[in-house]
Design a protein around this motif. Structure first.
Motif, PDB file in Angstrom:
ATOM      1  N   ASP A  64      26.441  75.022  38.779  1.00  0.00           N
ATOM      2  CA  ASP A  64      27.081  75.145  40.088  1.00  0.00           C
ATOM      3  C   ASP A  64      27.591  73.790  40.586  1.00  0.00           C
ATOM      4  O   ASP A  64      27.479  72.779  39.898  1.00  0.00           O
ATOM      5  CB  ASP A  64      26.166  75.834  41.092  1.00  0.00           C
ATOM      6  CG  ASP A  64      25.038  74.981  41.642  1.00  0.00           C
ATOM      7  OD1 ASP A  64      24.852  73.826  41.208  1.00  0.00           O
ATOM      8  OD2 ASP A  64      24.320  75.471  42.534  1.00  0.00           O
ATOM      9  N   ALA A  65      28.156  73.787  41.787  1.00  0.00           N
ATOM     10  CA  ALA A  65      28.754  72.586  42.363  1.00  0.00           C
ATOM     11  C   ALA A  65      27.749  71.466  42.581  1.00  0.00           C
ATOM     12  O   ALA A  65      28.118  70.293  42.604  1.00  0.00           O
ATOM     13  CB  ALA A  65      29.441  72.934  43.681  1.00  0.00           C
ATOM     14  N   ASP A  66      26.459  71.820  42.736  1.00  0.00           N
ATOM     15  CA  ASP A  66      25.413  70.812  42.923  1.00  0.00           C
ATOM     16  C   ASP A  66      24.816  70.336  41.599  1.00  0.00           C
ATOM     17  O   ASP A  66      23.900  69.518  41.596  1.00  0.00           O
ATOM     18  CB  ASP A  66      24.289  71.371  43.801  1.00  0.00           C
ATOM     19  CG  ASP A  66      24.709  71.515  45.255  1.00  0.00           C
ATOM     20  OD1 ASP A  66      25.688  70.863  45.668  1.00  0.00           O
ATOM     21  OD2 ASP A  66      24.046  72.286  45.983  1.00  0.00           O
ATOM     22  N   GLY A  67      25.285  70.884  40.470  1.00  0.00           N
ATOM     23  CA  GLY A  67      24.762  70.492  39.160  1.00  0.00           C
ATOM     24  C   GLY A  67      23.573  71.306  38.692  1.00  0.00           C
ATOM     25  O   GLY A  67      23.022  71.029  37.638  1.00  0.00           O
ATOM     26  N   LYS A  68      23.177  72.311  39.453  1.00  0.00           N
ATOM     27  CA  LYS A  68      22.052  73.157  39.064  1.00  0.00           C
ATOM     28  C   LYS A  68      22.522  74.150  37.993  1.00  0.00           C
ATOM     29  O   LYS A  68      23.599  74.735  38.110  1.00  0.00           O
ATOM     30  CB  LYS A  68      21.512  73.913  40.284  1.00  0.00           C
ATOM     31  CG  LYS A  68      20.268  74.707  40.000  1.00  0.00           C
ATOM     32  CD  LYS A  68      19.713  75.328  41.265  1.00  0.00           C
ATOM     33  CE  LYS A  68      18.478  76.135  40.924  1.00  0.00           C
ATOM     34  NZ  LYS A  68      17.939  76.825  42.088  1.00  0.00           N
ATOM     35  N   VAL A  69      21.707  74.334  36.959  1.00  0.00           N
ATOM     36  CA  VAL A  69      22.062  75.215  35.853  1.00  0.00           C
ATOM     37  C   VAL A  69      21.286  76.522  35.953  1.00  0.00           C
ATOM     38  O   VAL A  69      20.070  76.522  36.166  1.00  0.00           O
ATOM     39  CB  VAL A  69      21.787  74.529  34.493  1.00  0.00           C
ATOM     40  CG1 VAL A  69      22.070  75.472  33.334  1.00  0.00           C
ATOM     41  CG2 VAL A  69      22.626  73.259  34.365  1.00  0.00           C
ATOM     42  N   PHE A  70      21.998  77.620  35.815  1.00  0.00           N
ATOM     43  CA  PHE A  70      21.433  78.968  35.816  1.00  0.00           C
ATOM     44  C   PHE A  70      21.675  79.574  34.439  1.00  0.00           C
ATOM     45  O   PHE A  70      22.727  79.326  33.834  1.00  0.00           O
ATOM     46  CB  PHE A  70      22.107  79.848  36.873  1.00  0.00           C
ATOM     47  CG  PHE A  70      21.960  79.345  38.277  1.00  0.00           C
ATOM     48  CD1 PHE A  70      20.974  79.846  39.108  1.00  0.00           C
ATOM     49  CD2 PHE A  70      22.799  78.353  38.771  1.00  0.00           C
ATOM     50  CE1 PHE A  70      20.825  79.383  40.409  1.00  0.00           C
ATOM     51  CE2 PHE A  70      22.672  77.878  40.059  1.00  0.00           C
ATOM     52  CZ  PHE A  70      21.677  78.389  40.880  1.00  0.00           C
ATOM     53  N   ALA A  71      20.722  80.373  33.957  1.00  0.00           N
ATOM     54  CA  ALA A  71      20.858  80.968  32.628  1.00  0.00           C
ATOM     55  C   ALA A  71      20.596  82.467  32.676  1.00  0.00           C
ATOM     56  O   ALA A  71      19.898  82.956  33.564  1.00  0.00           O
ATOM     57  CB  ALA A  71      19.880  80.312  31.654  1.00  0.00           C
ATOM     58  N   GLY A  72      21.167  83.181  31.709  1.00  0.00           N
ATOM     59  CA  GLY A  72      20.897  84.604  31.561  1.00  0.00           C
ATOM     60  C   GLY A  72      21.306  85.416  32.775  1.00  0.00           C
ATOM     61  O   GLY A  72      22.401  85.276  33.300  1.00  0.00           O
ATOM     62  N   MET A  73      20.399  86.285  33.234  1.00  0.00           N
ATOM     63  CA  MET A  73      20.699  87.172  34.360  1.00  0.00           C
ATOM     64  C   MET A  73      20.954  86.397  35.648  1.00  0.00           C
ATOM     65  O   MET A  73      21.749  86.828  36.476  1.00  0.00           O
ATOM     66  CB  MET A  73      19.571  88.195  34.564  1.00  0.00           C
ATOM     67  CG  MET A  73      19.440  89.197  33.424  1.00  0.00           C
ATOM     68  SD  MET A  73      20.989  90.037  33.010  1.00  0.00           S
ATOM     69  CE  MET A  73      21.226  91.026  34.440  1.00  0.00           C
ATOM     70  N   ASP A  74      20.302  85.251  35.822  1.00  0.00           N
ATOM     71  CA  ASP A  74      20.572  84.425  37.003  1.00  0.00           C
ATOM     72  C   ASP A  74      22.007  83.911  36.978  1.00  0.00           C
ATOM     73  O   ASP A  74      22.671  83.849  38.015  1.00  0.00           O
ATOM     74  CB  ASP A  74      19.594  83.254  37.080  1.00  0.00           C
ATOM     75  CG  ASP A  74      18.170  83.694  37.374  1.00  0.00           C
ATOM     76  OD1 ASP A  74      17.982  84.762  37.995  1.00  0.00           O
ATOM     77  OD2 ASP A  74      17.240  82.963  36.976  1.00  0.00           O
ATOM     78  N   ALA A  75      22.493  83.543  35.804  1.00  0.00           N
ATOM     79  CA  ALA A  75      23.881  83.085  35.673  1.00  0.00           C
ATOM     80  C   ALA A  75      24.857  84.218  35.943  1.00  0.00           C
ATOM     81  O   ALA A  75      25.847  84.043  36.658  1.00  0.00           O
ATOM     82  CB  ALA A  75      24.107  82.514  34.265  1.00  0.00           C
ATOM     83  N   ILE A  76      24.569  85.387  35.399  1.00  0.00           N
ATOM     84  CA  ILE A  76      25.435  86.549  35.618  1.00  0.00           C
ATOM     85  C   ILE A  76      25.458  86.909  37.104  1.00  0.00           C
ATOM     86  O   ILE A  76      26.509  87.218  37.670  1.00  0.00           O
ATOM     87  CB  ILE A  76      24.971  87.756  34.770  1.00  0.00           C
ATOM     88  CG1 ILE A  76      24.963  87.406  33.281  1.00  0.00           C
ATOM     89  CG2 ILE A  76      25.835  88.976  35.049  1.00  0.00           C
ATOM     90  CD1 ILE A  76      26.285  87.058  32.685  1.00  0.00           C
ATOM     91  N   GLY A  77      24.311  86.857  37.752  1.00  0.00           N
ATOM     92  CA  GLY A  77      24.244  87.123  39.188  1.00  0.00           C
ATOM     93  C   GLY A  77      25.060  86.128  39.990  1.00  0.00           C
ATOM     94  O   GLY A  77      25.770  86.493  40.931  1.00  0.00           O
ATOM     95  N   ALA A  78      24.984  84.850  39.612  1.00  0.00           N
ATOM     96  CA  ALA A  78      25.763  83.814  40.296  1.00  0.00           C
ATOM     97  C   ALA A  78      27.260  84.058  40.133  1.00  0.00           C
ATOM     98  O   ALA A  78      28.041  83.898  41.080  1.00  0.00           O
ATOM     99  CB  ALA A  78      25.391  82.436  39.755  1.00  0.00           C
ATOM    100  N   MET A  79      27.661  84.493  38.958  1.00  0.00           N
ATOM    101  CA  MET A  79      29.079  84.779  38.709  1.00  0.00           C
ATOM    102  C   MET A  79      29.542  85.968  39.554  1.00  0.00           C
ATOM    103  O   MET A  79      30.625  85.930  40.134  1.00  0.00           O
ATOM    104  CB  MET A  79      29.303  85.072  37.224  1.00  0.00           C
ATOM    105  CG  MET A  79      29.113  83.864  36.335  1.00  0.00           C
ATOM    106  SD  MET A  79      29.054  84.278  34.577  1.00  0.00           S
ATOM    107  CE  MET A  79      30.661  85.027  34.339  1.00  0.00           C
ATOM    108  N   HIS A  80      28.720  87.009  39.625  1.00  0.00           N
ATOM    109  CA  HIS A  80      29.072  88.165  40.450  1.00  0.00           C
ATOM    110  C   HIS A  80      29.187  87.774  41.922  1.00  0.00           C
ATOM    111  O   HIS A  80      30.107  88.215  42.611  1.00  0.00           O
ATOM    112  CB  HIS A  80      28.038  89.292  40.282  1.00  0.00           C
ATOM    113  CG  HIS A  80      28.273  90.140  39.078  1.00  0.00           C
ATOM    114  ND1 HIS A  80      27.875  89.776  37.816  1.00  0.00           N
ATOM    115  CD2 HIS A  80      28.879  91.341  38.952  1.00  0.00           C
ATOM    116  CE1 HIS A  80      28.218  90.718  36.964  1.00  0.00           C
ATOM    117  NE2 HIS A  80      28.830  91.689  37.626  1.00  0.00           N
ATOM    118  N   ASP A  81      28.264  86.964  42.401  1.00  0.00           N
ATOM    119  CA  ASP A  81      28.345  86.487  43.793  1.00  0.00           C
ATOM    120  C   ASP A  81      29.623  85.697  44.023  1.00  0.00           C
ATOM    121  O   ASP A  81      30.271  85.847  45.053  1.00  0.00           O
ATOM    122  CB  ASP A  81      27.129  85.625  44.147  1.00  0.00           C
ATOM    123  CG  ASP A  81      25.886  86.435  44.459  1.00  0.00           C
ATOM    124  OD1 ASP A  81      26.011  87.633  44.779  1.00  0.00           O
ATOM    125  OD2 ASP A  81      24.783  85.858  44.388  1.00  0.00           O
ATOM    126  N   ALA A  82      29.990  84.857  43.067  1.00  0.00           N
ATOM    127  CA  ALA A  82      31.171  84.006  43.220  1.00  0.00           C
ATOM    128  C   ALA A  82      32.455  84.815  43.358  1.00  0.00           C
ATOM    129  O   ALA A  82      33.373  84.395  44.060  1.00  0.00           O
ATOM    130  CB  ALA A  82      31.283  83.042  42.040  1.00  0.00           C
TER     131      ALA A  82
END
Length: 110
Positions: A64-82
């Motif tokens: 993300d913009a703050d440099g935090k890395v998300f993986a797997g379902m958390d990453a997919i969730g972040a993409m859906h939110d975006a």
């Protein structure tokens, strides 16, 4: 709701069919250009984005913009939110709705 802050850098492996399909579907919905895609199968470097190549081969990663890395379902969730589909994503993760085949793959014959 994801805690990821946009814009997102999506690191994925297009040689992994499930990752490729998920990313391509969400890229089409990204009308505000909140995601930058990095495909390690096309020469992208996972390590440049805080991930390892081996991990990205297994699942999608998001930085993300703050440099935090998300993986797997958390990453997919972040993409859906975006892209504005976070509520739909969380609804589909409700127990009982996740036991059937996904929209991408047909049910296996018994």
């Amino acid at each position: 709701m994801s805690t990821a802050k946009t814009p997102l850098t999506v690191v994925y492996d297009s040689d992994n069919l499930s990752s490729k399909l998920e990313v391509e579907q969400l890229r089409e919905k990204d009308t505000d250009k909140t995601m930058t895609l990095v495909d390690i199968a096309s020469g992208g470097k996972a390590e440049d984005h805080g991930c390892t190549t081996d991990a990205v081969r297994k699942s999608v990663h998001v930085r993300d913009a703050d440099g935090k890395v998300f993986a797997g379902m958390d990453a997919i969730g972040a993409m859906h939110d975006a892209v504005g589909l976070g509520g739909y994503f969380r609804f589909c993760r409700t127990p009982g709705l996740t036991s059937g085949p996904s929209g991408f793959f047909k049910a296996k014959a018994a």
